[in-house]
Scaffold this active site. Structure first.
Site, PDB file in Angstrom:
ATOM      1  N   SER A  54       0.765  -1.115  -0.057  1.00  0.00           N
ATOM      2  CA  SER A  54       0.057  -0.007  -0.073  1.00  0.00           C
ATOM      3  C   SER A  54       0.934   1.344   0.020  1.00  0.00           C
ATOM      4  O   SER A  54       0.525   2.294  -0.389  1.00  0.00           O
ATOM      5  CB  SER A  54      -0.986   0.078   1.267  1.00  0.00           C
ATOM      6  OG  SER A  54      -1.751  -1.349   1.121  1.00  0.00           O
ATOM      7  N   GLY A 236      -4.271  -1.886  -0.624  1.00  0.00           N
ATOM      8  CA  GLY A 236      -3.422  -1.542  -2.137  1.00  0.00           C
ATOM      9  C   GLY A 236      -3.162  -0.094  -2.189  1.00  0.00           C
ATOM     10  O   GLY A 236      -4.034   0.569  -1.597  1.00  0.00           O
ATOM     11  N   GLY A 238      -2.940   3.948  -4.316  1.00  0.00           N
ATOM     12  CA  GLY A 238      -3.480   4.730  -5.409  1.00  0.00           C
ATOM     13  C   GLY A 238      -4.740   5.057  -5.134  1.00  0.00           C
ATOM     14  O   GLY A 238      -5.271   4.913  -4.027  1.00  0.00           O
ATOM     15  N   CYS A 264      -9.463  -1.756   3.569  1.00  0.00           N
ATOM     16  CA  CYS A 264      -8.615  -0.645   3.179  1.00  0.00           C
ATOM     17  C   CYS A 264      -9.043  -0.063   1.685  1.00  0.00           C
ATOM     18  O   CYS A 264     -10.106   0.395   1.469  1.00  0.00           O
ATOM     19  CB  CYS A 264      -7.277  -1.130   3.086  1.00  0.00           C
ATOM     20  SG  CYS A 264      -6.164   0.274   3.167  1.00  0.00           S
ATOM     21  N   PHE A 265      -8.191  -0.477   0.569  1.00  0.00           N
ATOM     22  CA  PHE A 265      -8.686  -0.238  -0.613  1.00  0.00           C
ATOM     23  C   PHE A 265      -9.853  -1.042  -0.984  1.00  0.00           C
ATOM     24  O   PHE A 265     -10.732  -0.356  -1.783  1.00  0.00           O
ATOM     25  CB  PHE A 265      -7.471  -0.537  -1.725  1.00  0.00           C
ATOM     26  CG  PHE A 265      -7.494   0.217  -3.175  1.00  0.00           C
ATOM     27  CD1 PHE A 265      -7.624   1.626  -3.068  1.00  0.00           C
ATOM     28  CD2 PHE A 265      -7.308  -0.543  -4.186  1.00  0.00           C
ATOM     29  CE1 PHE A 265      -7.516   2.300  -4.390  1.00  0.00           C
ATOM     30  CE2 PHE A 265      -7.432  -0.034  -5.329  1.00  0.00           C
ATOM     31  CZ  PHE A 265      -7.725   1.443  -5.496  1.00  0.00           C
ATOM     32  N   GLN A 268     -12.764   1.071   0.026  1.00  0.00           N
ATOM     33  CA  GLN A 268     -13.094   2.253  -0.869  1.00  0.00           C
ATOM     34  C   GLN A 268     -13.788   1.780  -2.050  1.00  0.00           C
ATOM     35  O   GLN A 268     -14.772   2.474  -2.842  1.00  0.00           O
ATOM     36  CB  GLN A 268     -11.790   3.080  -1.095  1.00  0.00           C
ATOM     37  CG  GLN A 268     -11.050   3.435  -0.069  1.00  0.00           C
ATOM     38  CD  GLN A 268      -9.645   3.822  -0.358  1.00  0.00           C
ATOM     39  OE1 GLN A 268      -9.173   3.905  -1.195  1.00  0.00           O
ATOM     40  NE2 GLN A 268      -8.918   4.161   0.940  1.00  0.00           N
ATOM     41  N   ASN A 306      -3.624   2.501   6.964  1.00  0.00           N
ATOM     42  CA  ASN A 306      -2.548   3.286   5.976  1.00  0.00           C
ATOM     43  C   ASN A 306      -3.511   3.494   4.653  1.00  0.00           C
ATOM     44  O   ASN A 306      -3.675   2.745   3.752  1.00  0.00           O
ATOM     45  CB  ASN A 306      -1.548   1.973   5.262  1.00  0.00           C
ATOM     46  CG  ASN A 306      -0.887   2.663   4.261  1.00  0.00           C
ATOM     47  OD1 ASN A 306      -0.658   3.750   4.008  1.00  0.00           O
ATOM     48  ND2 ASN A 306      -0.131   1.537   3.703  1.00  0.00           N
ATOM     49  N   GLY A 308      -4.813   7.349   2.036  1.00  0.00           N
ATOM     50  CA  GLY A 308      -4.968   8.566   1.731  1.00  0.00           C
ATOM     51  C   GLY A 308      -5.980   8.872   1.251  1.00  0.00           C
ATOM     52  O   GLY A 308      -6.298  10.135   0.941  1.00  0.00           O
ATOM     53  N   HIS A 356      -6.717  -1.917   8.910  1.00  0.00           N
ATOM     54  CA  HIS A 356      -6.257  -3.216   8.610  1.00  0.00           C
ATOM     55  C   HIS A 356      -6.326  -4.396   9.825  1.00  0.00           C
ATOM     56  O   HIS A 356      -5.697  -4.391  10.889  1.00  0.00           O
ATOM     57  CB  HIS A 356      -4.607  -3.214   8.429  1.00  0.00           C
ATOM     58  CG  HIS A 356      -4.239  -2.376   6.974  1.00  0.00           C
ATOM     59  ND1 HIS A 356      -3.570  -2.945   6.150  1.00  0.00           N
ATOM     60  CD2 HIS A 356      -4.662  -1.147   6.469  1.00  0.00           C
ATOM     61  CE1 HIS A 356      -3.342  -2.219   5.068  1.00  0.00           C
ATOM     62  NE2 HIS A 356      -3.949  -1.055   5.317  1.00  0.00           N
ATOM     63  N   GLU A 358      -5.663  -7.593   9.929  1.00  0.00           N
ATOM     64  CA  GLU A 358      -4.550  -8.362   9.911  1.00  0.00           C
ATOM     65  C   GLU A 358      -3.371  -8.003  11.120  1.00  0.00           C
ATOM     66  O   GLU A 358      -2.646  -8.571  11.501  1.00  0.00           O
ATOM     67  CB  GLU A 358      -4.083  -8.645   8.649  1.00  0.00           C
ATOM     68  CG  GLU A 358      -2.720  -7.758   8.236  1.00  0.00           C
ATOM     69  CD  GLU A 358      -3.248  -6.413   7.812  1.00  0.00           C
ATOM     70  OE1 GLU A 358      -2.802  -5.647   8.104  1.00  0.00           O
ATOM     71  OE2 GLU A 358      -4.372  -6.144   7.394  1.00  0.00           O
TER      72      GLU A 358
END
Length: 398
Positions: A54, A236, A238, A264-265, A268, A306, A308, A356, A358
């Protein structure tokens, strides 16, 4: 114990997009590197941070002042390589003292070609990013440190902008692979690798899933051909707004009724699949001490994060998906800034979290989410068996 793992080699300069400059010493490889500068607030877990896909495309600044004291080892790696574009620390450890250590951080950074800088005021840089926001940056060391200030700044400003940037192809596996269940078998889960971490796959396997890890460019028909009992989207790097293919793939599989869990990604992208937008945070959430409220229980979890970017959805109330997936609500939100940290679908078997679970590295408050995913799949398979049995009985009676 390994002595003197870090020796000041050469001058290094950190240059920010707004022209701010910080001078220190080269740490790791020498040369130049460009990326988005972000700060990470974890006091431990620097190796997990470095090997988290990520962080691809980002120059990571550690707010903890003392980094490298436990060295590096193969066991703590979350992927096969270091992914950060650059590394910024204040005080590299002069001594590595840990029975699990297999080498020094400085040597590993140099081996992997990661350009870093040490001996800078990371507190001042963090405060600057918190005020001005994450921005393009560059680290220049060795001969590149002697480039003119104007040349260095021009190189930084010509670097990639994280907005609109799709990095999935850079971090995803190129070929499918499988990991057998180590717990009591539940079924098969298809994992779309958008930058997946080793610990995530381990926890899915321990919950009884045969894990099939797929490249990010697979089609919905390919996923269907595997006849998975569930679909999982990983973390991930981007901008989620640049991942239309992954959104359409998810919509297709959700319409099939396949259970879904994303982190996470993956959170989104579920938000986008349901019809919500996403937006870039000023400086993001990166660390292992982020407080999140679970609205269903009122419990506060300390989480590893993690990201943005975030999902743009109202925290309160139940909302209708504009894409036809029924009702959805925000299940978790961050207590620091009310950012959406989880989504729960009420009419289809799908949920996700922004953090996360994990916990690599980080607290284990959210590890139960893997159990929730397993239980959801078990329940749905049992319901399907019951329905099939009922239909068969009804047919016999007719």
């Amino acid at each position: 114990m390994t002595s003197s793992p870090f020796r000041s080699k050469a001058k290094a300069v950190l240059v920010l997009e707004d022209g701010t400059r910080f001078t220190g010493q080269a740490f790791g490889a020498t040369g130049q590197t460009l990326g988005e500068i972000v700060f990470q607030t974890g006091m431990t877990g620097y190796q997990e941070t470095l090997t988290d896909p990520s962080y691809a495309g980002q120059i990571v600044l550690m707010t903890a002042p003392h980094i490298g004291n436990t060295g590096v080892n193969a066991e703590d790696e979350e992927s096969a390589r270091i992914w950060v574009a650059g590394y910024v620390v204040r005080d590299p450890s002069r001594i590595v003292s840990n029975h699990r250590s297999e080498g020094t951080l400085d040597a590993q950074l140099e081996k992997d070609g990661v350009v870093g800088i040490a001996g800078v005021d990371t507190r001042a840089i963090t405060r600057h990013i918190r005020s001005a926001g994450a921005m393009k940056a560059g680290v220049f060391s060795g001969a590149d440190a002697d480039l003119s200030d104007g040349t260095q700044l021009e190189l930084v400003r010509e670097g990639r902008d994280m907005r609109g940037l799709n990095l999935s192809a850079e971090v995803s596996t190129q070929h499918p692979y499988e990991i057998a269940a180590t717990g009591e078998r539940v079924g098969r889960v298809a994992v779309l690798d958008l930058g997946v971490k080793k610990s995530t796959l381990t926890y899915l396997s321990e919950r009884g899933f045969d894990v099939v890890v797929l490249p990010q460019n697979v089609s919905a028909d390919h996923v269907r051909s595997l006849k998975p009992d569930a679909l999982f989207y990983s973390n991930g790097p981007g901008d989620p707004a640049a991942s239309d293919h992954h959104v359409e793939l998810l919509r297709d599989v959700l319409r099939d009724g396949t259970p879904y869990f994303g982190i996470c990604f993956g959170n989104q992208l579920l938000g986008r699949a349901l019809g919500f937008g996403t937006y870039k945070l000023p400086f993001g959430h990166r660390g292992i001490n982020q407080p999140v409220l679970d609205k269903s229980t009122g419990r506060v979890e300390i989480t590893s994060q993690n990201h943005g970017f975030a999902v743009d959805a109202p925290i309160e109330g139940v909302h209708e998906s504009s894409q036809g997936f029924g009702r959805v609500e925000v299940s978790h939100y961050g207590l620091n800034d009310n950012v959406v940290e989880g989504l729960q679908c009420l009419d289809i078997p799908a949920f996700s979290v922004q953090y996360h679970p994990e916990a690599a590295a980080g607290p284990h408050d959210a590890n139960y989410l893997f159990d929730r995913f397993r239980d959801m799949v078990i329940r749905l398979k049992a319901d399907a068996t019951t329905d099939a049995s009922t239909d068969a009985t009804s047919g016999d009676n007719n």
